[in-house]
Each structure stands twice: as structure tokens, then as C-alpha cells.
Design an enzyme around this catalytic site. Structure first.
Site, PDB file in Angstrom:
ATOM      1  N   TYR A   1     -56.444 -23.029  17.520  1.00 30.57           N
ATOM      2  CA  TYR A   1     -55.866 -24.290  17.044  1.00 30.57           C
ATOM      3  C   TYR A   1     -56.970 -24.976  16.240  1.00 30.57           C
ATOM      4  O   TYR A   1     -57.968 -25.418  16.802  1.00 30.57           O
ATOM      5  CB  TYR A   1     -55.494 -25.097  18.279  1.00 30.57           C
ATOM      6  CG  TYR A   1     -54.650 -26.331  18.104  1.00 30.57           C
ATOM      7  CD1 TYR A   1     -54.349 -26.880  16.872  1.00 30.57           C
ATOM      8  CD2 TYR A   1     -54.134 -26.969  19.234  1.00 30.57           C
ATOM      9  CE1 TYR A   1     -53.568 -28.008  16.764  1.00 30.57           C
ATOM     10  CE2 TYR A   1     -53.355 -28.103  19.140  1.00 30.57           C
ATOM     11  CZ  TYR A   1     -53.072 -28.618  17.902  1.00 30.57           C
ATOM     12  OH  TYR A   1     -52.306 -29.759  17.811  1.00 30.57           O
TER      13      TYR A   1
ATOM     14  N   LYS B   1     -53.055 -21.795  14.500  1.00 28.04           N
ATOM     15  CA  LYS B   1     -52.271 -22.974  14.200  1.00 28.04           C
ATOM     16  C   LYS B   1     -53.175 -23.896  13.396  1.00 28.04           C
ATOM     17  O   LYS B   1     -54.159 -24.428  13.912  1.00 28.04           O
ATOM     18  CB  LYS B   1     -51.810 -23.672  15.489  1.00 28.04           C
ATOM     19  CG  LYS B   1     -50.728 -24.704  15.208  1.00 28.04           C
ATOM     20  CD  LYS B   1     -50.983 -26.029  15.860  1.00 28.04           C
ATOM     21  CE  LYS B   1     -50.279 -27.117  15.068  1.00 28.04           C
ATOM     22  NZ  LYS B   1     -50.311 -28.414  15.735  1.00 28.04           N
TER      23      LYS B   1
ATOM     24  N   VAL C   1     -45.494 -25.688  12.638  1.00 27.62           N
ATOM     25  CA  VAL C   1     -45.536 -26.317  13.959  1.00 27.62           C
ATOM     26  C   VAL C   1     -45.497 -27.833  13.750  1.00 27.62           C
ATOM     27  O   VAL C   1     -46.488 -28.522  13.987  1.00 27.62           O
ATOM     28  CB  VAL C   1     -46.804 -25.881  14.722  1.00 27.62           C
ATOM     29  CG1 VAL C   1     -46.757 -26.376  16.176  1.00 27.62           C
ATOM     30  CG2 VAL C   1     -46.970 -24.363  14.715  1.00 27.62           C
TER      31      VAL C   1
END
Lengths: 320, 320, 320, 320
Positions: free
Chosen positions: C136, C164, C209
Site C-alpha cells: 500500500y 495499491k 480502490v
């Protein structure tokens, strides 16, 4: 009435000769090559045009050459970049006097200020010089992001003609583009991106100001034409090509910031026979040795064949 | 042989008249008041001397006036602050030609660079101009901290005569002071702090360059004398007084950065009858209204009685 | 073989009841509403899922509910976000034990480290827990940007399943996407953008996302479908709609950061009848008063009719 | 009544054994050595006590050992450092239950917030746990500076007992010290500095929390005693000694941040025979090889003779 400042408007990289002087012959070559490729404007004395390395005399020399060589074929935008208002106004007056079509200014820098100072700065420049004024949003250099709401207000008030967005903040750019469209498009919005221009067009950008446009202007022009035609797959494919070409900056070692970025542009232009050297302004070293080989390889893999052998180029890092 | 650049060397705040011109009479008053108070040098065209707001012509005017008014009573240091090397060298040549005793330059700014560029920048300035050169370490403005190891190396090589430290990084300053002492003191180290000068003296500073010294030069001189005499309790007591006086900046509202800081200094000097106005350079607004009352109250509580009634002062925020 | 983690994978906003407890009924509603709209996965305990506000017990409660409610309809990704390696591994083990399909971890934060620590951090997590691991990249929270070269290396080594990207650095994302494609797509690349997802698709993103996907999941699904079909005009038109909807965050006043962003999402979900309140975790205040009216207006103008009257909603800023 | 938390209060570095477990024997040695040297308190689970690397179980183990070993000889302060309020409260309850005398908490981190969230955060912790609460101001880790005005307000309201200032912002610290004194000293102010503690005492600090105090606690105690006696020359001389000793951090190569800083402390303690190894928590490598030799040399030159030969120490960078 459409703005005369849309489309592909590269920031012209400034060639120097081996002694560090302005190299007019190389300058004419790079300018003519871009105009021949179909660019819609040229931006002189931007960050990559080494404006902050240039003395007043050098700036004057570059502007005069720009106006003369361009000769009205495309609009000439001139960067009037300096620390605070009165110094910027001096540059803007020079630009106007020498025949610029528009001027480009950043927020004030070095001294610490706030949004009130930024607003007044642009208003005073506009009052002083009767040319279309673009705000240059470049927080990596001036350490403040121009707020979208201020830009739009200055656009609606007729202070700003447009914005050159080098903020890297694509979210703010999207909101600004939406707000500007809703307000009747008072601002012409140009992205300073090189490798995500397709995204900027998705957001509604009116054009681009890519330093890499010095190296492959034709690809940016093809991308713009595709965008105008609604051919998004070509927009994206040209971007992928240009992204690969942008690796000329990433493959260098030992240089940072301006030295790596503009250094790579100058080196590519030298290898392509456009610039006579890749000399950088003091105190920045020119790229040498293996960096040349690496850049040549990127050019070749992107279909731009070097005309100069990187092995044979003997570069001293600094003017003698 | 001791450096001629030790002790209290305030950065002179530049007075403007109501039309925004250089105010020579106020300038002479503030300079003479500081020399009379016993300061050991004066630094013109520093950050608080509005160097980056000043055109070349204005800079020339200030340097000429400084040399004339100071008339050899104390050393004259001149800030040659601009974006990159060649522009700084132009300013440095002007300063030398007009009679400066030393020059002060920052790291290059706006264009992105690295430590190699910084080193070469100082070397090229030193080569070009034969005057003692001070490095001005001010990351809040130029967005890079000068590394102590580089400063010491440039000191040992005879490139730098000293450092004006406005980094706020007191830990690095302590290490630099220790290293400099161990190397035979090639550098004269001056702190730019205003409210922790006592701590800087603990660290071995050779002097201070406090903007607040424009307002109460005598206190900084008393503090310096106490330091030289080893009387630390007086060093500390004077600092506590000066810290309270520095609240002239904290009590303002609505202004930020330079507008609050230098704005408060100019306002205090106006209230004390030294400056004829508190006019600020474009695009910065002068302090007005309740800010004047608040500053007057701080002055009074610190024993500096205003000679101007803040209620009666009618200030327009900008020159007409 | 295609990654099971492509497409629209919203980070689920965590509903609380008025006492600050986990609100299972609202949770089931928001989860089912997104699955019904066609999302391709769900990411629990992300930054906007208030992971860092949640005690271990709360985290456990949310993961268990997620696995139970989702019931295998889409993949369940779980954020295992904590300061350093061993603490992250504890969360990862819990997630694995409770039935997560993949885990998501940031770089270490709070303690100062470098790239070596980051690399080892991901390797140790992967060694400890046998689930697909996503990095992330969220420098605004952890204050370091994950270098593209490291991500690709960890992908090729089988340590990372994907990334992400909430870095906001669209240039780096484009280069990573190009490099990943050239290396045979070891990484699944998901953008965390909400308002320039079209640009991320241009760059080759494998999915998104978006926190805003809690509010209008169907639009992100339509955009994804259009992207897969090569219908760029619809990709762009859906983005323009979603950009307008994102103004629910911009119209708030008095709140900042998480309080404004997630606060607006929770408030919109309350006004749409999905959440029973917009309660925020301590120490963050819920949005109240005119902020509700302003958000309702944005929803309405984007075609999402509130089922709750913002005027009648009586919100206390904090749980009693 | 004087605060029981003044004087020298080192943040205890946490020893691990070669397998990465908590090393109780080394812990007892470092704690007893500091108490024997005369320190006035001990701060466990601070940043350099590797709090954010420690699982809940490890934290519990350290607090229990601390209370047992200290056995009431000096006050025990415990860091309750975690991302947001409820998680901090859990740690604070554990600390209270295990016998801590005071707790120390930072601003919330990772999630983006503002000053309102910070204020409520401290108020909620204070409400939940009946122990003196210190605010830990450490922007380099939590990326926000605690405003002096808020700290003073929370002090006057009885929420905060004091502040541990690791901000490096000595100007703000001076103003806070002045304001606190004027308000009747509601806050006990402790500096986290190691190399400019003399300056902090000039500013009116009530004590210090130096990581380097693990290595040479006696020198900080002598400095404190001199400060209380008004013997500024000794305060300064001890500081100069301690500054030279702090070079154990500067002489390392290849490590950064926590790995260099706490790594050097652990290595020095190992070389002095206090710690059995210099093992670091995952994912941080222990210092090895030439770094040990360099640190030994600094120790020796500062009069602390190593009892372990750095050449013979065979260190693996990570636990096996």
C-alpha cells in the site's frame, strides 16, 4: 473565440556553446524543428529553458532570438520568472518590448508569503504589462501550490489568461478543469506533464507544455490531433511511446534534478544533431561518458536514430 | 588573527517611503542608531533587508547608501542573493565595486540541484569576486540545508570566510562549531537566531545576525559583552528580555511570513520614530490598525516607549 | 492466469453506531449494496476503513463480519496496517486465521528508516503469512514513497502480489505500469485515485480502490466495463460524474483530512439510508449542520437522491 | 510543590538477545547503571525504546520489568505511543495497571487530522487514565508540531502534566518556557535534545530526556547539578563532552534513522559491557564490522573505555 494558446507548446531548452554562451545556430535548429513538426506555440525561458540561470542580458538575448526565429509562425510565450513582483514586472516589460505574445509567471518565491501576496502579485503584473498572463503552477520550485479557486477568480477577473500546471497534482487539475468549464472557460489550461498527458486530456486540458517535446515534437502533435479527433487509443499509444522516450532522464546516473532532466534533453538533442553540445549553465555539470551511451540507447529503442556516436563525443563537464 | 566579522551584526531592515521608494533618511537613522548602540557590523540586503524584492537598481541604491552612511565605522556585509551562480556573481561584482567589505550568498534555489551544484556555486562566486564570502544557510527560503562537512571543507579551502546560520538546526550548528574549532577556526560562525542566541553562544557562535537587532541593538550588544566576559546570567537575562520583545511578531494577526516578521520590525521602528512609515514592498501589505496597537503594547512592556501614537497612525496597506 | 484482484475494489468505510460501536447492520448494507452493484472485490480496514483508529478487538470484529457477510461472493482484502514488522505480522496472522483472501500492508512508519528496512519488512510479512500480499503506497500517511524498482523486484520475487497506489504520483505509476507489463505482469496494480481513475486506466491500471465507491459503486463498475470494452468516452464521462460527486468532500467546512474525507463518505451514506449515523471514531468529530445540507445538495445534483432530510438529522459531534 | 519529573530522565534503550527476545539481564544492567549514576527518572517505551516495534505482549513485558527493576528508586514514565486515541488508551491502561508513575503520548499519527483532533486526543486519554500525562512533541515521527498555545491550555486545564520536546524547534520551546513560567508553571518541560541541552537550560527547561544518557548518564547528571548550581561553564563543558560522545551516531555508515541512532546506542552499550548484543528489532539491521570499530574509537576518545574488543565481536545483522 478559442484561445490562441492551445495545443502542443513545448518549453524550449536553451542551447549553450562550449564556452557557455548562447548558441544561436542550435537554438534556430531546435525551434525550427519543432515548428516544422507542427507545434502550436513555444514557451521560452521556462524552468527547463534555464530562466533562473540566465542573467538579464542573457534573457534579453534569448527573447530577441525567439521572436526573430519564430517570426510569427506560432505564438511566443516568455517566462518572466523571478523572486518577487517588481523584479518580475521588469522582465515582463522587457518581454513585451521585444515582442512576446504572452508572459508566464510563477508565485513569488524565496520570501515567505501567503495567498494574499500571490493574488496581488499576479494583479500587479497584469496591471503593469498588457499581454496575456499565464500562471505557472510549479510547487516543486516555488514551494507553494496555487489554489484552484484563486486561479479561477483571477481568470474571471481577466487577470490570468491561463495556467501552466506543473504541480503534479492531477486531482486538483481535474477539479480546476471542471470548474473552468462550468465558468465558461476563462482560463486556458496547459499541463506540464510529459508522461501522463493522456490523463490530462481525459481531464480536459487545452494543451501541453512538455520538455520532452524538444526531443520528439511530432509525437506530441500526433497525440494532440488524435485527442481532437476523439481517437483515444492513439492518444494512449503515443503516450506510451513518449513515456518510453522519457527514460532518457531515468537512465542517467550521478546527476540530479535539473542536471539529470534538462541534461538528458540537451544530450538527446546533441546526439540527434540538433544541439552542437550538451553544455549546462553554471553550476551544473554536463552529462558525460556512459550517460551518453545510455541515452543513445533509449533514443534508438524509441525509433530516434542518433546521428552522433556517443562514444566519440568528448564532453568536458564544464566550460573551460 | 581574529575575524573582523564577529559580534552583533544585524541584518538591516530596508525602509521605504509611502510611495514605495527607498527612504534614505529613515535608513540613515536606523543605521546610525545601531552603530551608536555598539553593533560590530551591519548586513545589508539580507532576507529581512528585502533583497529578493529589490530590483538591481534598488539593490545598487541600498549598497551605495550603506557604504556612504556607515563610512567605515563597522564592516559592511552585502547579501548577493539570487537564483543561480551567474546572477549572484553579477550582484557580487556590484557589491565589490560599490565598496562592500564582505558578501553573503545562499545555495542556488528554484532549479533543483544537489550538493555538487552547491559546492561549485560557492567556488565560482569566490573565484569571480575577491571579497570574504559568507554562506547563508537558510533552508526555509532555499529548501536545502547546507551540509556542515561541505561548509568546513570550503572554509579550509579558503572559499568561505564564514557562515550565517539561519537553519534553525541547532544540533548541526553545534557539531559545525566543534568541527570548526578543531580545524583551527577557518570559518566565522554567526547565528541568525533572535530568541535563542544564548544557546548559540553556548555552542560557540562567533556572533549573531538578529533582525530584532534593528529594534533593540543595545540589548544584543550587552548580551555579547556579557558573553565575552563569561557572565552567563546576563547573557540569559538579556535573551529573556529579547524573547519578550520578539513577541511583536507573534501578536500580529492576518499577516504571515515576511509580512508578519519584517512587517513587525518596520512597524516597531515606525512607532519608535526611527522609520517614517512601515511601508512594505509589493506584493506585501503593511500592518495596520490593531496590529499597531498590539506591537506598541509589546514595546512598552519591554521598556521601549513608542514616540508615535499607534491610534493616530493612518496606514494604507499599499503604496498609492 | 489473470489475477483475482482486478477491477473495482472499494475500501469499505466502517460504520459505527451512536455509541461508537461497530454497526453490523449498516456494515452489511454497505457491503451488500456494493456487491450488488457489481464490484470485483472489497478492501476492509484500509485507511478510510479507519484501521489505525481500531483496536485489535475492533479489527477482529470487522474482519470476521466481512468474511461472513461477503460469503465468498468477491475476494476479501484486509489492511494489516501498523507501525513495524512484528505488529503487522500479528494482524496478518489474524486476518489469515479469520479467512481473508489477501492482505495489504504499508511501509513501516513512525520510526525513521530507509529502503532496506522497507524491503525486509515486506519479505518478513510474506514469510510469516501465506496469503497474497499487496503493498500500500501511501506517502501522505507513512511519509515515504515506495520506489517502483523495489516494488517490481518484490513482485518478481513472489513477495508482492500487487500494489495499491495512493501516492498521487501518477508519473511514477505510469513508469511502474510500463515496467510491470514488460516484466510479464508479476504485480496487479490498483489505483487509489477517485477523480482521475480514467488517467490511471490510460496508464494501464488493473483496477481501482476508490473510497467514493462506497457512495456510488455502480458508476465505477460502469467505468470499468467501458474500459474493458475500449469505450474511452464512457470511461471519461463516468469519471466526470464521479468527480462531481467527489465534491461532497470539498463542500464541507471546519473539518480537515480524515474528518472531512471519510466524514463526507459516512455522511453521504447516512443521507442515502445506508448508514444509520455518520459517527466518527475518536478523536474525530462527525460532520453536522450545514455540512449535511451541502453534501445532500451535491448528492442530489449528481442524481443520488437522499432518503434522509439533512435538516432533520440531529447529529452530536461525538458519541455520548 | 515541585514536579517529581524534573532532572535527567533518559529514554531507556531496550536490549534484545540474539534471538530477538527481550534481554532482561542487559535491561537490569542499563537501568541500574543509570540509577546508580544519579538520574532522576526513567522513560520506558519511548521512540528510542523501540515502542513502535513492540507488540502488545512485548510492551507489557518491558513495563513489568521496568517497574520491578526500578523498584521505586526513581519515577517510571511509560510511552503509550500508537496511532489513535482508543489504541493509546489501551496502552495507557496497561501501563497504569502495571504500576507506571506517568504516561507519555504523542499526537495521533498516520490518519490526517488537525489541531481539534489533537486536543481531544489528549483530553480523552487523560479522562481514561488517572496518571500524570506528558505530551511528546516529535514532529519528525508524527509529522505535526504541537502548538505551544494548545500545550499551555492543556496544562492549565490539568490535562497535561508536562511536555517532552523532541521537536528540534528551539524557538518555540523558548516561547513555551516563557509562557509556562508566566502562567505559574503548570507544565514540566523536558527537552529531548542530546547535544544542545545547555541551550535548553538557558531557555528554562526543567530537565532532559537524552537517549545518549543510556551511554553516559553521569555526565548528564553532572550537567544538571551544575545547572542547578548556576555553574554555566560546567554546563557548557559537559555539553561539549556529550556532543563529542554523540559522534557515535555520526561515524556510522550504511545505516539511517533509527538504525543509525539507536543502533549506535546499543552498540556502545555492548562495547561497554552493559548490553550482551546490539541486536535490533525487525526489520532493522544491527550495526556490524567497521561501524563497531568507529564507535569504539569515539567512546575511547571521550574517556569511556570499551570492555569488548570491537574486532572480536561477531555480529550477524539479523536474528537467526
Amino acid at each position: 473565440m478559442e484561445s490562441p494558446f492551445t495545443g502542443v507548446i513545448p518549453p524550449v531548452v536553451t542551447p549553450l556553446d562550449d564556452a557557455g554562451n548562447f548558441d544561436r545556430a542550435s537554438f534556430d535548429r531546435v525551434v525550427n524543428r519543432m515548428i516544422d513538426a507542427g507545434v502550436h506555440g513555444l514557451f521560452f525561458l521556462g524552468s527547463s529553458g534555464e530562466v533562473v540561470f540566465s542573467t538579464d542580458e542573457r534573457r534579453r538575448e534569448i527573447i530577441a532570438a525567439a521572436v526573430e526565429t519564430v517570426a510569427g509562425r506560432v505564438p511566443v510565450l516568455v517566462g518572466c520568472i523571478d523572486t518577487e513582483t517588481n523584479r518580475v514586472i521588469e522582465h515582463a516589460r522587457t518581454a513585451a518590448e521585444l515582442g512576446a505574445d504572452a508572459i508566464v509567471a510563477t508565485a513569488p518565491f524565496y520570501a515567505l508569503g501567503g495567498v494574499n501576496e500571490i493574488e496581488r502579485h499576479f494583479r500587479k503584473i497584469h496591471e503593469a504589462v498588457d499581454l496575456p498572463l499565464f500562471a505557472y503552477d510549479i510547487p516543486v520550485c516555488v514551494h507553494v501550490k496555487l489554489p484552484g479557486a484563486l486561479l479561477l477568480k483571477l481568470g474571471l477577473d481577466g487577470v490570468l489568461a491561463g495556467v501552466k500546471d506543473s504541480s503534479g497534482d492531477d486531482v486538483s487539475f481535474r477539479f480546476l478543469a471542471r470548474d473552468n468549464a462550468a465558468a465558461g472557460r476563462p482560463l486556458t489550461l496547459l499541463t506540464g506533464h510529459e508522461v501522463v498527458v493522456d490523463g490530462a486530456y481525459m481531464s480536459g486540458s487545452d494543451g501541453c507544455v512538455p520538455g520532452l517535446g524538444n526531443v520528439d515534437p511530432a509525437a506530441y502533435v500526433r497525440q494532440w490531433d488524435a485527442y481532437r479527433a476523439g481517437d483515444w487509443n492513439t492518444v494512449r499509444a503515443e503516450q506510451d511511446h513518449l513515456t518510453e522516450l522519457m527514460r532518457i532522464v531515468l537512465v542517467t546516473t550521478g546527476a540530479v534534478g535539473f542536471g539529470a532532466g534538462v541534461g538528458a534533453f540537451k544530450t538527446a538533442l546533441m546526439l540527434l544533431g540538433v544541439f552542437s553540445t550538451n553544455r549546462m549553465p553554471e553550476p551544473v555539470a554536463a552529462l558525460t561518458g556512459e550517460n551518453l551511451t545510455a541515452i543513445a540507447e533509449v533514443l534508438r529503442s524509441c525509433g530516434l536514430e542518433p546521428t552522433i556516436d556517443p562514444e566519440s563525443a568528448e564532453i568536458a563537464p564544464f566550460a573551460s
